[in-house]
Design a protein around this motif. Sequence first.
Motif, PDB file in Angstrom:
ATOM      1  N   THR A   1       0.823  -1.216   0.000  1.00 42.46           N
ATOM      2  CA  THR A   1       0.000   0.000   0.000  1.00 42.46           C
ATOM      3  C   THR A   1       0.855   1.263   0.000  1.00 42.46           C
ATOM      4  O   THR A   1       2.023   1.247   0.379  1.00 42.46           O
ATOM      5  CB  THR A   1      -0.929   0.085   1.236  1.00 42.46           C
ATOM      6  N   VAL A   2       0.223   2.348  -0.442  1.00 41.42           N
ATOM      7  CA  VAL A   2       0.754   3.707  -0.280  1.00 41.42           C
ATOM      8  C   VAL A   2      -0.180   4.425   0.681  1.00 41.42           C
ATOM      9  O   VAL A   2      -1.412   4.317   0.557  1.00 41.42           O
ATOM     10  CB  VAL A   2       0.826   4.434  -1.639  1.00 41.42           C
ATOM     11  N   VAL A   3       0.382   5.125   1.654  1.00 46.35           N
ATOM     12  CA  VAL A   3      -0.427   5.792   2.669  1.00 46.35           C
ATOM     13  C   VAL A   3      -0.285   7.300   2.505  1.00 46.35           C
ATOM     14  O   VAL A   3       0.835   7.825   2.355  1.00 46.35           O
ATOM     15  CB  VAL A   3       0.010   5.370   4.086  1.00 46.35           C
ATOM     16  N   THR A   4      -1.414   7.984   2.486  1.00 40.75           N
ATOM     17  CA  THR A   4      -1.428   9.453   2.347  1.00 40.75           C
ATOM     18  C   THR A   4      -2.336  10.047   3.424  1.00 40.75           C
ATOM     19  O   THR A   4      -3.133   9.321   4.034  1.00 40.75           O
ATOM     20  CB  THR A   4      -2.000   9.875   0.969  1.00 40.75           C
ATOM     21  N   PRO A   5      -2.247  11.343   3.645  1.00 32.81           N
ATOM     22  CA  PRO A   5      -3.283  11.977   4.466  1.00 32.81           C
ATOM     23  C   PRO A   5      -4.645  11.759   3.806  1.00 32.81           C
ATOM     24  O   PRO A   5      -4.729  11.611   2.576  1.00 32.81           O
ATOM     25  CB  PRO A   5      -2.904  13.465   4.437  1.00 32.81           C
ATOM     26  N   GLY A   6      -5.711  11.739   4.580  1.00 37.49           N
ATOM     27  CA  GLY A   6      -7.054  11.724   3.997  1.00 37.49           C
ATOM     28  C   GLY A   6      -7.206  12.918   3.076  1.00 37.49           C
ATOM     29  O   GLY A   6      -6.694  14.003   3.359  1.00 37.49           O
ATOM     30  N   LEU A   7      -7.888  12.723   1.950  1.00 38.54           N
ATOM     31  CA  LEU A   7      -8.038  13.829   0.996  1.00 38.54           C
ATOM     32  C   LEU A   7      -9.059  14.845   1.531  1.00 38.54           C
ATOM     33  O   LEU A   7      -9.936  14.506   2.322  1.00 38.54           O
ATOM     34  CB  LEU A   7      -8.487  13.306  -0.371  1.00 38.54           C
ATOM     35  N   VAL A   8      -8.908  16.078   1.068  1.00 38.27           N
ATOM     36  CA  VAL A   8      -9.755  17.179   1.539  1.00 38.27           C
ATOM     37  C   VAL A   8     -10.457  17.817   0.345  1.00 38.27           C
ATOM     38  O   VAL A   8      -9.804  18.221  -0.619  1.00 38.27           O
ATOM     39  CB  VAL A   8      -8.905  18.242   2.266  1.00 38.27           C
ATOM     40  N   ASN A   9     -11.764  17.884   0.419  1.00 38.95           N
ATOM     41  CA  ASN A   9     -12.561  18.482  -0.649  1.00 38.95           C
ATOM     42  C   ASN A   9     -13.048  19.860  -0.199  1.00 38.95           C
ATOM     43  O   ASN A   9     -13.696  19.970   0.841  1.00 38.95           O
ATOM     44  CB  ASN A   9     -13.763  17.584  -0.950  1.00 38.95           C
ATOM     45  N   THR A  10     -12.741  20.899  -0.968  1.00 37.80           N
ATOM     46  CA  THR A  10     -13.029  22.255  -0.489  1.00 37.80           C
ATOM     47  C   THR A  10     -14.268  22.897  -1.124  1.00 37.80           C
ATOM     48  O   THR A  10     -14.598  24.037  -0.803  1.00 37.80           O
ATOM     49  CB  THR A  10     -11.821  23.181  -0.731  1.00 37.80           C
ATOM     50  N   HIS A  11     -14.936  22.171  -2.035  1.00 38.81           N
ATOM     51  CA  HIS A  11     -16.151  22.753  -2.627  1.00 38.81           C
ATOM     52  C   HIS A  11     -17.073  21.668  -3.147  1.00 38.81           C
ATOM     53  O   HIS A  11     -16.652  20.791  -3.899  1.00 38.81           O
ATOM     54  CB  HIS A  11     -15.772  23.713  -3.767  1.00 38.81           C
ATOM     55  N   HIS A  12     -18.320  21.734  -2.727  1.00 41.63           N
ATOM     56  CA  HIS A  12     -19.326  20.752  -3.154  1.00 41.63           C
ATOM     57  C   HIS A  12     -20.706  21.361  -2.971  1.00 41.63           C
ATOM     58  O   HIS A  12     -20.877  22.325  -2.220  1.00 41.63           O
ATOM     59  CB  HIS A  12     -19.192  19.488  -2.294  1.00 41.63           C
ATOM     60  N   HIS A  13     -21.681  20.785  -3.685  1.00 41.46           N
ATOM     61  CA  HIS A  13     -23.096  21.027  -3.383  1.00 41.46           C
ATOM     62  C   HIS A  13     -23.707  19.638  -3.317  1.00 41.46           C
ATOM     63  O   HIS A  13     -24.170  19.100  -4.324  1.00 41.46           O
ATOM     64  CB  HIS A  13     -23.773  21.869  -4.458  1.00 41.46           C
ATOM     65  N   LEU A  14     -23.666  19.058  -2.126  1.00 50.34           N
ATOM     66  CA  LEU A  14     -24.032  17.647  -1.992  1.00 50.34           C
ATOM     67  C   LEU A  14     -25.458  17.365  -2.452  1.00 50.34           C
ATOM     68  O   LEU A  14     -25.742  16.289  -2.984  1.00 50.34           O
ATOM     69  CB  LEU A  14     -23.844  17.196  -0.537  1.00 50.34           C
ATOM     70  N   TYR A  15     -26.352  18.333  -2.289  1.00 50.88           N
ATOM     71  CA  TYR A  15     -27.763  18.084  -2.638  1.00 50.88           C
ATOM     72  C   TYR A  15     -27.911  17.747  -4.121  1.00 50.88           C
ATOM     73  O   TYR A  15     -28.857  17.085  -4.526  1.00 50.88           O
ATOM     74  CB  TYR A  15     -28.639  19.284  -2.260  1.00 50.88           C
ATOM     75  N   GLN A  16     -26.937  18.198  -4.945  1.00 56.31           N
ATOM     76  CA  GLN A  16     -27.039  17.961  -6.387  1.00 56.31           C
ATOM     77  C   GLN A  16     -26.789  16.503  -6.774  1.00 56.31           C
ATOM     78  O   GLN A  16     -26.962  16.125  -7.932  1.00 56.31           O
ATOM     79  CB  GLN A  16     -26.064  18.872  -7.139  1.00 56.31           C
ATOM     80  N   THR A  17     -26.380  15.691  -5.792  1.00 56.72           N
ATOM     81  CA  THR A  17     -26.202  14.267  -6.065  1.00 56.72           C
ATOM     82  C   THR A  17     -27.500  13.650  -6.571  1.00 56.72           C
ATOM     83  O   THR A  17     -27.504  12.592  -7.193  1.00 56.72           O
ATOM     84  CB  THR A  17     -25.712  13.563  -4.784  1.00 56.72           C
ATOM     85  N   MET A  18     -28.619  14.350  -6.293  1.00 60.42           N
ATOM     86  CA  MET A  18     -29.907  13.862  -6.778  1.00 60.42           C
ATOM     87  C   MET A  18     -30.242  14.335  -8.190  1.00 60.42           C
ATOM     88  O   MET A  18     -31.276  13.939  -8.737  1.00 60.42           O
ATOM     89  CB  MET A  18     -30.999  14.302  -5.808  1.00 60.42           C
TER      90      MET A  18
END
Length: 447
Positions: A55-72
Motif C-alpha cells: 500500500t501507499v499511505v497518504t493523508p485523507g483527501l480534503v474536498n473544499t467545494h461541493h453542493h451535496l444536494y445535487q447528487t440527486m
Amino acid sequence: MHHCFLIRNADTILTMDDTRRELKGGDILVRDGVIEAVGKGLYDDDAQIIDGRGTVVTPGLVNTHHHLYQTMTRAVPAAQNALLFGWLQTLYPIWAKFGPDHMRISAMVGLAELALSGCSMTSDHLYLYPNGSRLDDTIDAARLIGVRLHATRGAMSIGESAGGLPPDSLVEREADILEDCIRVIDTFHDASDGAMIRVAVAPCSPFSVSRELMRDAAVLARDKGVMMHTHLAENDEDIAYSLEKFGCRPGQYAESLGWTGPDVWHAHCVKLDAAEIDLFAKSGTGVAHCPCSNCRLGSGIAPVRAMRDAGVPVGLGVDGSASNDGSNLILEARQSMLLQRVAFGADKMSAREALELATRGGAEVLGRDDLGRLAAGKRADIAIWDVSDIESSGSWDPAALLLAGPTQVKDLFVEGRHVVADGWLTTVHLPEVLRQQSALVKGVMDR
Ligand SMILES: [Zn+2]
C-alpha cells in the motif's frame, strides 16, 4: 474511548509534512484519533496491527467545494450540454421540489462517494432551503457517514422578479439569512482542534445576493470567528456581469466588501488575472479549484500554476454533482494535474504536487493546520491505497498515485475511526441509502 492502532510496513508513506518526507517501509502509530508517531520500526503492545504491505499511505483527501444536494440531479438531460447560466435555469425548478429528506439522503450518497475515493474532510455549500430544508440535514448526513464537514450556510436573495437568476421561491429575505447563519454557527460550529463539524458563511455568488448581504455576511463571519466562502470568477459571463453591474473585476469587488483574507476561500477563480492572483497571494485568500466542473461546464482552465507560484493557498473541489457529475476526489486530483499540463506544459504539475493540493492544500484552504499531513500530533485522517492491483501493475513509482493507481481507497480513517475498511463503507448500509435516493429521485421526476 482508548483505541490504538499501528499501520505497519507500508510500501510508501507520503507524509505531506513540512519537508514532504516520503518513507519506504514506514509505520504510523495512532492513539485516540491522533497520530502519535510516523517512522520506522514503531511498536506498541496494545496496538491493533494494520498490515501496510502493498500500500501507499497518504493523508485523507480534503474536498473544499461541493453542493451535496445535487447528487440527486446528475446527468439531467436538459442540463447536460448547457452553459453555466442556462444550466442553473434548468435545474432551479427541480431543486425547488426538494425537502429535508432529499437534502439528507443526497448528502449521504455524496459523502459516501467521497469517502470511498479517500476523502476524510469536505466542505459543502448549501445555498437553497426549499420546503423546510435546513443546513442541519447535511450535518446529520456527515455524522452518519463519519467524515468531517465544513458546512457552509449559503444563500440567495435576488430572485427573478428582482432581475436575478433563481425563481423567487428559492430565494430568502436577507434578514432571515443572517438570522439562520447565527443559529447554525451557535448550534454546530466547533472551533477546537480535531473538530468534526465547522460552519462557514457563504452567500451563493455575487450575482445572487446584494452588495449589502455580502458585506453583512463578512462582518457576521468575523464577529463569530468563522470562515467565508462563495463562487468567484468562474467563467467569462461571470467577469462580464461583474464589469457591467459593479464596474470592476470580481477580485476588486470581493476586496471592497471584505471578502479577502486567510479566513476566505473562493470556488473556481478560473478567470483571475495577474493583479487578482497577487491580491489573493498577499491577503492569503484561498481558492477551491474544481477542474472537472470547469471542464464539464466549459468554463476554462484556472491558472493554478501561477496561483501556486505566487503563494495563493489552493485546494481541490469536486463541485456539485450536477456539474461533475461525480464526487471522486482522487480522480479530481488527477484531473487537476492533467489540466495544468494541457494548458502550460507537462512539467507544470507533478503527480505529487497535485496530490498535495488534494491533501495539505485543502486543509490549509479550510484553515485546518491540525490536518492534511501525516505527522506526530496531527489528527488521524489517513487514506491507505492498494498498489498491488491492476491499476498500479507495471508502475515503477506506485507512489505516483495520480499517474497509475487506484481510484478508490482501501482503508480510510477519520479521527482514527475506520470509516472505509477494505473498500467497504463501515458506517452505513450503502445499498439501502442508494435505494432511498432512487425513490426520492423518482418522486421528483414524477411531480
Ligand atoms: Zn459550486
